[in-house]
Write an enzyme that holds these catalytic residues in place. Structure first.
Site, PDB file in Angstrom:
ATOM      1  N   LYS A 111      15.548 -29.078  22.344  1.00  0.00           N
ATOM      2  CA  LYS A 111      14.636 -27.955  22.511  1.00  0.00           C
ATOM      3  C   LYS A 111      15.166 -27.035  23.608  1.00  0.00           C
ATOM      4  O   LYS A 111      15.694 -27.514  24.631  1.00  0.00           O
ATOM      5  CB  LYS A 111      13.249 -28.486  22.882  1.00  0.00           C
ATOM      6  CG  LYS A 111      12.131 -27.462  22.933  1.00  0.00           C
ATOM      7  CD  LYS A 111      10.809 -28.191  23.188  1.00  0.00           C
ATOM      8  CE  LYS A 111       9.634 -27.262  23.292  1.00  0.00           C
ATOM      9  NZ  LYS A 111       8.370 -28.001  23.527  1.00  0.00           N
ATOM     10  N   SER A 192       4.749 -26.788  20.604  1.00  0.00           N
ATOM     11  CA  SER A 192       5.796 -25.815  20.848  1.00  0.00           C
ATOM     12  C   SER A 192       7.180 -26.245  20.383  1.00  0.00           C
ATOM     13  O   SER A 192       8.097 -25.432  20.315  1.00  0.00           O
ATOM     14  CB  SER A 192       5.855 -25.489  22.346  1.00  0.00           C
ATOM     15  OG  SER A 192       6.191 -26.636  23.112  1.00  0.00           O
ATOM     16  N   SER A 216       2.630 -30.729  21.711  1.00  0.00           N
ATOM     17  CA  SER A 216       3.858 -30.005  21.364  1.00  0.00           C
ATOM     18  C   SER A 216       4.928 -30.862  20.705  1.00  0.00           C
ATOM     19  O   SER A 216       5.919 -30.328  20.209  1.00  0.00           O
ATOM     20  CB  SER A 216       4.432 -29.327  22.605  1.00  0.00           C
ATOM     21  OG  SER A 216       3.655 -28.209  22.956  1.00  0.00           O
TER      22      SER A 216
END
Length: 540
Positions: A111, A192, A216
């Site tokens: 990420k 996210s 997330s």
């Protein structure tokens, strides 16, 4: 950072285009390689029919074909310009490593809030951090490299890990654009960790790392039909990760199977002197693949938290089928189990997150030189100056609310933190487990993916009983949770989530694996243009 509009526009174009792929990338990777497990890939490497450089090249080509062309998923924000060279070096050294770990030579996407001390950027999706790479690897990246993993690139995310506005569209960032759900492209991947989940689901990587403050990992994993593990707070180092809250943040594995997620967690778990929260991690970190028992459901006492169900009929239907399967495989289902204080977590949680964010982001920015932004106030000013690129759809009211907060010594903060941890942990999850002598708690992860809506933002909020979402209790307490694919609704994946006591990852993994092996719910995405529509990528 003080850039002219022309310079910023040039930067945006370059960043969205991404680095060019090497000429040696082969033509078309076989789908069975794209969706192969860690164990399957290692068997092929051991047999000499595949090596890390070939696998890396195939995945880079697949990223080009699916992520940047074709359906244009926008899941991968940047590929590692040194990936093929690094893979070749791993292949050359393979014979010298008698005790290679499970990730040796395996590509991993990170990420884009996880630092890498190389030529890639770490931006949390924001153009404000795009000026220079991070100086050092994050703690978990050090562990990945030590284990022989190949860092393939960075994934797109909800900008600032979805902590800029309450009206954001999950999976959108100024740097990476809008991530799409590979099952149905006009549906949202949730966030996210949107890019990490979509990339794993689409076969763009073997495994990926996401991060969670509240939902997330669990939400994007569920909505993209994969496995996601949110570890106990302090099991995995947060050093070198763009923060929201040291009280709740953690990184975790995202994979197409429980086995792959367990293998990845085994490598990244452990103590790190740069993250005091991991002080006791080495006492608990282990080889989590030891708990991959196909009979892992037998004799387990699992409580159904009905307070976290009842919001979405498709999710409820999948939950009932999952409960029936668990009973058939020998689990003892206690239904319902009350989770105390569930409705009382929201207010103290948001207070803690706002205070933590101001403190933690300022501390993180102090580690990044050459950016031109040093404080949260600088970020707010940057967004205002570059509003057309950074705020075309939604604003930054969470940034502004956080900036108004005082130091972590404020009584409002210390009271909220104590209340949030007490109600979610000892008086919440622990009390529910103890009341019925349970091994784990069960709920729907979320319903099927909602439509992407840049105008109104997400149609889902964790902890809101009108829309579902079961991440909040484990997120606030810092306890572990794992989501597993459990079924489909209108071509969209639906998952179940298991959560339990602090450091209970072995138990949760055993239950999740036992369920997965009998449910066999995972299916590759079809890249439909809309629900009941046509595939955008024939011959995926």
């Amino acid at each position: 950072m003080n850039r002219s509009a022309v310079h910023l526009a040039t930067l945006v174009t370059a960043l969205l285009a991404g680095p060019a792929l090497a000429a040696e990338v082969p033509a078309t990777p076989p789908a069975d390689t794209a969706y192969a497990s860690i164990d399957q890939l290692q068997q092929r490497m051991q047999a000499g029919t595949l090596d890390s450089r070939q696998l890396t090249g195939q995945l880079l080509q697949r990223i080009e074909r699916i992520d940047r062309a074709g359906p244009s998923l926008h899941a991968v924000i940047e590929t590692n310009p040194d990936a093929l060279q690094l893979a070749g070096a791993l292949d050359a050294a393979r014979g010298a490593h008698d005790k290679r770990g499970p990730l040796y030579g395996i590509p991993v996407l990170l990420k884009d809030n996880i630092d890498t001390g190389d030529r890639m950027l770490t931006t949390a999706g924001s153009l404000a951090l795009a000026g220079a790479p991070a100086p050092h690897d994050a703690g978990l990246v050090e562990r990945l490299r030590k284990g022989g993993a190949l860092i393939l690139g960075k994934t797109n995310l909800s900008e600032w890990a979805n902590f800029r506005s309450n009206h954001a569209s999950s999976g959108w960032s100024a740097r990476g654009g809008q991530t799409k759900n590979p099952y149905v492209l006009d549906r949202n991947p949730c966030g996210s960790s949107a890019g990490s989940a979509a990339a794993v689901a689409a076969g763009l990587t073997t495994v990926a790392i996401g991060s969670e403050t509240d939902g997330s990992i669990i939400c994007p994993a569920a909505m993209n039909g994969i496995v996601g593990i949110k570890p106990t707070l302090g099991l995995v180092s947060r050093s070198g990760i763009v923060p929201i809250s040291h009280s709740q943040d953690t990184a975790g594995p995202m994979a197409r199977s429980v086995a792959d997620a367990a293998a990845l967690l085994s490598v990244i778990a452990g103590s790190d002197p740069r993250d005091p929260a991991t002080r006791d991690a080495d006492k608990h970190a282990t080889d989590y693949t030891k708990f991959l028992d196909p009979n892992g459901l037998k004799g387990k006492r699992i409580g159904v938290v009905r307070q976290l169900a009842g919001a979405e009929p498709n999710a409820d239907r999948v939950l009932e089928k999952s409960i029936a399967l668990m009973k058939a495989q020998g689990a003892i289902i206690v239904d319902p189990v009350k989770l105390p204080h569930l409705a009382e977590l929201g207010d103290p949680e948001i207070t803690v997150l706002l205070y933590d964010f101001k403190h933690d982001i300022n501390a993180y920015l102090a580690t990044r030189q050459g950016l031109g932004v040093k404080t949260l106030a600088d970020l707010i000013a940057f967004n205002r100056t570059h509003a057309s690129e950074e705020m075309p759809w939604f604003g930054q009211e969470l940034f502004e609310q956080a900036e108004e907060k005082g130091p972590l010594g404020d009584k409002a903060y210390t009271d909220a933190l104590a209340r949030a941890k007490r109600l979610s942990g000892p008086q919440g999850i622990d009390a529910a487990l103890k009341s019925q002598h349970l091994d784990a708690l069960l709920a729907p992860s979320w319903g099927p993916a909602f439509m992407t809506d840049p105008v109104l933002g997400d149609h889902i909020v964790s902890g809101d009983p009108t829309v579902g979402g079961a991440s909040q209790p484990a997120a606030v307490s810092g306890y572990p949770s794992i989501t597993v694919p459990a079924g489909f609704a209108h071509g969209l994946p639906v998952g179940i989530v298991l959560f339990g006591a602090q450091w209970s990852e072995p138990t949760l993994i055993a239950i999740a694996y036992g369920f997965e092996q009998h449910a066999q719910a995972w299916q590759p995405p079809r890249f439909l243009d809309t629900v009941d529509g046509k595939p955008v990528l024939p011959g995926r």
